[in-house]
Structures are given as structure tokens and as C-alpha cells.
Scaffold this motif. Structure first.
Motif, mmCIF file in Angstrom:
data_model
loop_
_atom_site.group_PDB
_atom_site.id
_atom_site.type_symbol
_atom_site.label_atom_id
_atom_site.label_comp_id
_atom_site.label_asym_id
_atom_site.label_seq_id
_atom_site.Cartn_x
_atom_site.Cartn_y
_atom_site.Cartn_z
ATOM 1 N N HIS A 176 31.901 31.831 32.643
ATOM 2 C CA HIS A 176 32.811 31.790 33.784
ATOM 3 C C HIS A 176 32.615 30.506 34.594
ATOM 4 N N SER A 204 29.873 31.227 39.849
ATOM 5 C CA SER A 204 30.755 32.296 39.396
ATOM 6 C C SER A 204 30.203 33.685 39.676
ATOM 7 N N GLU A 229 36.646 32.505 44.166
ATOM 8 C CA GLU A 229 37.556 33.553 43.697
ATOM 9 C C GLU A 229 37.054 34.163 42.391
ATOM 10 N N VAL A 230 36.508 33.340 41.508
ATOM 11 C CA VAL A 230 35.945 33.870 40.259
ATOM 12 C C VAL A 230 34.809 34.842 40.582
ATOM 13 N N CYS A 232 34.265 36.538 43.368
ATOM 14 C CA CYS A 232 34.792 37.765 43.980
ATOM 15 C C CYS A 232 35.337 38.708 42.915
ATOM 16 N N ARG A 233 36.068 38.160 41.964
ATOM 17 C CA ARG A 233 36.618 39.007 40.892
ATOM 18 C C ARG A 233 35.502 39.649 40.078
ATOM 19 N N ARG A 234 34.487 38.865 39.726
ATOM 20 C CA ARG A 234 33.396 39.420 38.913
ATOM 21 C C ARG A 234 32.605 40.484 39.691
ATOM 22 N N GLU A 236 33.803 42.394 42.105
ATOM 23 C CA GLU A 236 34.654 43.585 42.178
ATOM 24 C C GLU A 236 34.584 44.371 40.873
ATOM 25 N N GLU A 237 34.632 43.672 39.746
ATOM 26 C CA GLU A 237 34.541 44.356 38.454
ATOM 27 C C GLU A 237 33.189 45.029 38.287
ATOM 28 N N ASN A 240 32.984 48.108 40.700
ATOM 29 C CA ASN A 240 33.819 49.200 40.213
ATOM 30 C C ASN A 240 33.234 49.827 38.959
#
Length: 250
Positions: A176, A204, A229-230, A232-234, A236-237, A240
């Protein structure tokens, strides 16, 4: 002040310059530091002002990731900058807490100097063996390792678990970040740490993902908006995924 901050589960992520944000956090609010700063490496063989993709990626991989910032310092300015952020980080870490920061072979001597200049007690070096999959150079030894330099904020009791002194894992097949490292290496280094974990150079978000796996609170800082942003996405994944796992996959 940070441009933006987000809370994702047990993680707090800041977008901004670490030298500024570290002064805004509360002294003694951090357990340990685990981070992978820009090394500013390759000055003896490459122009430091080159794009990071040109310095660290094969030609056919250039453009696959965003460029990252802060990789153009010469060795003297790298020492001064490293001392500054390590000093500010030490103010935030509880007595006896750890600093673990990555380096390659070129910056290893100056990184160990910076640890001590900032007032940490230098304790050792943990090699990351990238395995024989690392890039070969004919007629030379394979550049197969990077290094986690570690120290403590004052004395540290001989108590608690024991972590490995060497980690062997290949560079991730799916990356990433241009300089991405394996989550399992970061998770292994976290084995002797307590949260919250401070990561002033989040990239990342690999350290943050490892913290979620370990159940540790995480504070990450990243200067580059694309990598923020990368991360934050990782995160969140990861959060979750951990939540679904706790509920039996529902």
C-alpha cells in the motif's frame, strides 16, 4: 495544528506535520513508539531530490503508489530532524516506554546517534530479514535486511514477555506504500509494548493495522494527504474485520 483528525475504533489519525502535532499531544499520554520514518537514503548512489518511486522502485512499478514526503534530507539534516522528533516523542512516552524506529544500513549509524541525542537509552537493533526475495546485485552481498533501532525512556524493568531479536518475512506481495513493511513484523515488535502506540510517520497505516490485531490503542500521524486516506481506509477495514470476528462472523 493538524489539518484533520479522525477516530476509527481505538485509533486516532492525524493529518499534518509530526513536529507540530507532537507538541499538541499530552505529555505522558503514550505507552510506546513504533514508527517507520522516511530514511532519506541513497545519497551516496542517488540524487536525494529524485522522486521516491525512482529511488526505491523498479522502472515497471513506478506510478503504482503515491510519492511520499520527507525523503530529501542529507545526513546532517537527517540527524537534526530525527533528534527533534525523537525528543518531542520522548516527552509523550511514559517512563520506561520504548522507542522503535526503522532504518536501512546507510542511515543506521546516524539513527542510533539521534536516539541518544534525544535522551533515549539506546538498547539495541532488531534486524528485519527480508529473505532471499530481496533484490540481488551480482558480485555483491544481497541487501537483505533493514533494522529496527530501539531504546527506552529511562530505565526499564526486566519483566514481561520476550520478543524475537530478528524477524524474517518477505516484503509484502500486496503493498500500500512504496516502502511498505509486513504487518506481521510490526505485530511482532508490538509484543513487548503497551498502548497507546504512537506512530509519527504513519504512511499507509501498517503499524495501526498491527495494533488493531493486538488490541492496542493507536495514534498515527501522516503528512501526505493521499497516504492519510489509504491509512484511514486500512484502519476502517481492520477495525470492521476485528468487530466481525468478535461477533463470530455475523
Amino acid at each position: 495544528m493538524p489539518i484533520e483528525s479522525r477516530t476509527i475504533g481505538p485509533a486516532t489519525l492525524y493529518l499534518g506535520d509530526a513536529l507540530e502535532i507532537l507538541t499538541d499531544l499530552a505529555p505522558g499520554s503514550v505507552g510506546d513508539v513504533l514508527t517507520d520514518p522516511p530514511y532519506s537514503s541513497g545519497g551516496n548512489v542517488r540524487d536525494k531530490a529524485m522522486a521516491t518511486s525512482a529511488k526505491y522502485l523498479n522502472y515497471d512499478r513506478r506510478g503504482a503508489f503515491p510519492e511520499f514526503l520527507g525523503d530529501t534530507r542529507d545526513q546532517r539534516s537527517f540527524l537534526a530532524w530525527s533528534t527533534l522528533w525523537m525528543l518531542r516523542a520522548r516527552v509523550l512516552v511514559r517512563p520506561g516506554g520504548l522507542l522503535v524506529t526503522f532504518s536501512d544500513w546507510r542511515q543506521l549509524p546516524v539513527t542510533t546517534d539521534a536516539v541518544q541525542c534525544a535522551g533515549w537509552i539506546w538498547r539495541g537493533i532488531v534486524p528485519w530479514d527480508k529473505t532471499e526475495g530481496s533484490r540481488p546485485h551480482r558480485g555483491r552481498y544481497r541487501v537483505q535486511a533493514e533494522y529496527a533501532v530501539w531504546g527506552s525512556n529511562g530505565s526499564r524493568a526486566l519483566a514481561g514477555p520476550v520478543a524475537p531479536g530478528v524477524f524474517r518475512a518477505p516484503v509484502p506481495r500486496v503493498k500500500h506504500h512504496i516502502a511498505g513493511k509486513p504487518v506481521e513484523v510490526m505485530a511482532g515488535l508490538l509484543a513487548v509494548m503497551e498502548g497507546p502506540i504512537l506512530d509519527p510517520f504513519m504512511g499507509s497505516g501498517t503499524v495501526g493495522v498491527a495494533c488493531v490485531a493486538r488490541g492496542l490503542p493507536y495514534v498515527g500521524i501522516e503528512l501526505d494527504p493521499a497516504y492519510f486516506e489509504v491509512a484511514c481506509r486500512r484502519l476502517e477495514e481492520a477495525v470492521n474485520g476485528a468487530s466481525r470476528g468478535a461477533h463470530g462472523g455475523d
